[in-house]
Design a protein around this motif. Structure first.
Motif, PDB file in Angstrom:
ATOM      1  N   ALA A 153       0.804  -1.222   0.000  1.00  0.00           N
ATOM      2  CA  ALA A 153       0.000   0.000   0.000  1.00  0.00           C
ATOM      3  C   ALA A 153       0.837   1.272   0.000  1.00  0.00           C
ATOM      4  O   ALA A 153       0.368   2.319  -0.434  1.00  0.00           O
ATOM      5  CB  ALA A 153      -0.929   0.007   1.211  1.00  0.00           C
ATOM      6  N   ARG A 154       2.075   1.204   0.502  1.00  0.00           N
ATOM      7  CA  ARG A 154       2.890   2.416   0.634  1.00  0.00           C
ATOM      8  C   ARG A 154       4.246   2.243  -0.035  1.00  0.00           C
ATOM      9  O   ARG A 154       4.840   1.167   0.003  1.00  0.00           O
ATOM     10  CB  ARG A 154       3.127   2.764   2.104  1.00  0.00           C
ATOM     11  CG  ARG A 154       1.891   3.111   2.905  1.00  0.00           C
ATOM     12  CD  ARG A 154       2.269   3.512   4.336  1.00  0.00           C
ATOM     13  NE  ARG A 154       3.071   4.731   4.331  1.00  0.00           N
ATOM     14  CZ  ARG A 154       4.282   4.834   4.891  1.00  0.00           C
ATOM     15  NH1 ARG A 154       4.841   3.799   5.487  1.00  0.00           N
ATOM     16  NH2 ARG A 154       4.952   5.985   4.858  1.00  0.00           N
ATOM     17  N   LEU A 155       4.710   3.323  -0.632  1.00  0.00           N
ATOM     18  CA  LEU A 155       6.068   3.383  -1.173  1.00  0.00           C
ATOM     19  C   LEU A 155       6.668   4.720  -0.734  1.00  0.00           C
ATOM     20  O   LEU A 155       6.687   5.688  -1.491  1.00  0.00           O
ATOM     21  CB  LEU A 155       6.053   3.271  -2.702  1.00  0.00           C
ATOM     22  CG  LEU A 155       7.419   3.332  -3.387  1.00  0.00           C
ATOM     23  CD1 LEU A 155       8.287   2.133  -2.991  1.00  0.00           C
ATOM     24  CD2 LEU A 155       7.256   3.415  -4.898  1.00  0.00           C
ATOM     25  N   PRO A 156       7.145   4.819   0.502  1.00  0.00           N
ATOM     26  CA  PRO A 156       7.672   6.094   0.997  1.00  0.00           C
ATOM     27  C   PRO A 156       8.917   6.549   0.228  1.00  0.00           C
ATOM     28  O   PRO A 156       9.721   5.729  -0.211  1.00  0.00           O
ATOM     29  CB  PRO A 156       8.030   5.796   2.454  1.00  0.00           C
ATOM     30  CG  PRO A 156       7.326   4.521   2.783  1.00  0.00           C
ATOM     31  CD  PRO A 156       7.203   3.768   1.517  1.00  0.00           C
ATOM     32  N   VAL A 157       9.042   7.852   0.088  1.00  0.00           N
ATOM     33  CA  VAL A 157      10.251   8.443  -0.484  1.00  0.00           C
ATOM     34  C   VAL A 157      11.104   8.946   0.682  1.00  0.00           C
ATOM     35  O   VAL A 157      10.687   9.801   1.455  1.00  0.00           O
ATOM     36  CB  VAL A 157       9.922   9.589  -1.447  1.00  0.00           C
ATOM     37  CG1 VAL A 157      11.219  10.181  -2.010  1.00  0.00           C
ATOM     38  CG2 VAL A 157       9.015   9.105  -2.575  1.00  0.00           C
ATOM     39  N   ILE A 158      12.299   8.366   0.816  1.00  0.00           N
ATOM     40  CA  ILE A 158      13.216   8.701   1.905  1.00  0.00           C
ATOM     41  C   ILE A 158      14.059   9.906   1.491  1.00  0.00           C
ATOM     42  O   ILE A 158      14.506   9.985   0.346  1.00  0.00           O
ATOM     43  CB  ILE A 158      14.137   7.498   2.209  1.00  0.00           C
ATOM     44  CG1 ILE A 158      13.322   6.249   2.560  1.00  0.00           C
ATOM     45  CG2 ILE A 158      15.119   7.830   3.326  1.00  0.00           C
ATOM     46  CD1 ILE A 158      12.498   6.369   3.787  1.00  0.00           C
ATOM     47  N   PRO A 159      14.302  10.861   2.391  1.00  0.00           N
ATOM     48  CA  PRO A 159      15.161  12.002   2.040  1.00  0.00           C
ATOM     49  C   PRO A 159      16.536  11.551   1.561  1.00  0.00           C
ATOM     50  O   PRO A 159      16.988  10.435   1.853  1.00  0.00           O
ATOM     51  CB  PRO A 159      15.268  12.775   3.364  1.00  0.00           C
ATOM     52  CG  PRO A 159      14.054  12.378   4.131  1.00  0.00           C
ATOM     53  CD  PRO A 159      13.778  10.952   3.757  1.00  0.00           C
ATOM     54  N   TYR A 160      17.209  12.419   0.832  1.00  0.00           N
ATOM     55  CA  TYR A 160      18.515  12.077   0.281  1.00  0.00           C
ATOM     56  C   TYR A 160      19.568  11.883   1.382  1.00  0.00           C
ATOM     57  O   TYR A 160      19.654  12.673   2.329  1.00  0.00           O
ATOM     58  CB  TYR A 160      19.015  13.167  -0.667  1.00  0.00           C
ATOM     59  CG  TYR A 160      20.420  12.888  -1.149  1.00  0.00           C
ATOM     60  CD1 TYR A 160      20.658  11.941  -2.135  1.00  0.00           C
ATOM     61  CD2 TYR A 160      21.512  13.535  -0.569  1.00  0.00           C
ATOM     62  CE1 TYR A 160      21.947  11.654  -2.554  1.00  0.00           C
ATOM     63  CE2 TYR A 160      22.814  13.256  -0.986  1.00  0.00           C
ATOM     64  CZ  TYR A 160      23.023  12.317  -1.972  1.00  0.00           C
ATOM     65  OH  TYR A 160      24.303  12.019  -2.371  1.00  0.00           O
ATOM     66  N   PHE A 161      20.344  10.818   1.235  1.00  0.00           N
ATOM     67  CA  PHE A 161      21.530  10.569   2.058  1.00  0.00           C
ATOM     68  C   PHE A 161      22.666  10.190   1.123  1.00  0.00           C
ATOM     69  O   PHE A 161      22.448   9.518   0.106  1.00  0.00           O
ATOM     70  CB  PHE A 161      21.302   9.411   3.040  1.00  0.00           C
ATOM     71  CG  PHE A 161      20.316   9.703   4.131  1.00  0.00           C
ATOM     72  CD1 PHE A 161      20.725  10.261   5.334  1.00  0.00           C
ATOM     73  CD2 PHE A 161      18.967   9.411   3.965  1.00  0.00           C
ATOM     74  CE1 PHE A 161      19.827  10.524   6.347  1.00  0.00           C
ATOM     75  CE2 PHE A 161      18.052   9.670   4.972  1.00  0.00           C
ATOM     76  CZ  PHE A 161      18.479  10.232   6.165  1.00  0.00           C
TER      77      PHE A 161
END
Length: 209
Positions: free
Chosen positions: A127-135
């Motif tokens: 149900a979810r595909l989070p976008v993680i901040p850049y590292f």
């Protein structure tokens, strides 16, 4: 699965991904749990198309190197999924073109950057595909950010970097990573066009109850 068979399977699946353009050069890394509670992971700076089963990195249950070549510098993203999702048996990280393109979009929805276009996306990704901040690649701080999302997400997109996908088995994780790339391709092909998306009820029917 017997560790020798798992090693051979990892090499074969990694080569298949490489030969079909899901990774290039030394990009991407793959890991899987072993029957003894440890992990196998592709070595640092290795090409997914040119792995050797006997040189895969073996880690113990605390992710300490046991044998083989030095592990991928991005082991932290794998550990984040194994610790955040106890049911995860394998993790695949690629720099596949279309999914990475979605991860570069400034206006992408941080919780669902790909529209509800096909059923198999939800069946394999969830149900979810989070976008993680850049590292920066290999940055240890990435681990906490992924681990926070992992309990409710089988996969994430790393901003300006690429997808990380988990599943119960290595085959399932590879299939899910491939499905994610195809969903991203569809989303980019259809950008700006009127589309017919799945309804919330249709999506709900595809998810585990």
């Amino acid at each position: 699965m017997d560790e020798a068979l798992l090693r051979d399977q990892m090499v074969a699946l990694a080569r298949s991904l490489f030969e079909r353009g899901f990774s290039v050069g030394s990009a991407g890394n793959i890991s899987a749990r072993t029957a003894d509670g440890g992990y196998l992971i592709t070595p640092t700076n290795s090409s997914l198309g040119r792995l050797a089963a006997g040189r895969l990195s073996k880690l113990d249950s605390a992710f300490r190197p046991v044998s083989g070549d030095p592990p991928s510098k991005e082991v932290v993203m794998h550990r984040a999924f194994y610790e955040g999702r106890p049911e995860a048996g394998a993790v695949v990280h690629l720099h596949s073109t279309m999914a990475t393109a979605i991860a570069c979009l400034a206006e992408a929805d941080a919780n669902q950057p790909i529209a509800a276009l096909t059923p198999y996306f939800f069946m394999r990704i969830g149900a979810r595909l989070p976008v993680i901040p850049y590292f920066r690649p290999g940055d240890p701080a990435m681990e906490a950010a992924i681990c926070a999302e992992a309990p409710t997400a089988r996969a994430v997109l790393l901003s300006n970097h690429g997808p990380v996908v988990s599943a119960a088995t290595l085959v399932d994780a590879v299939n899910a990573a491939e499905e994610l790339e195809e969903a991203a391709k569809l989303a980019l092909l259809l950008a700006g066009k009127p589309v017919r998306t799945l309804t919330p009820d249709q999506v709900a029917a595809l998810l585990p109850h």
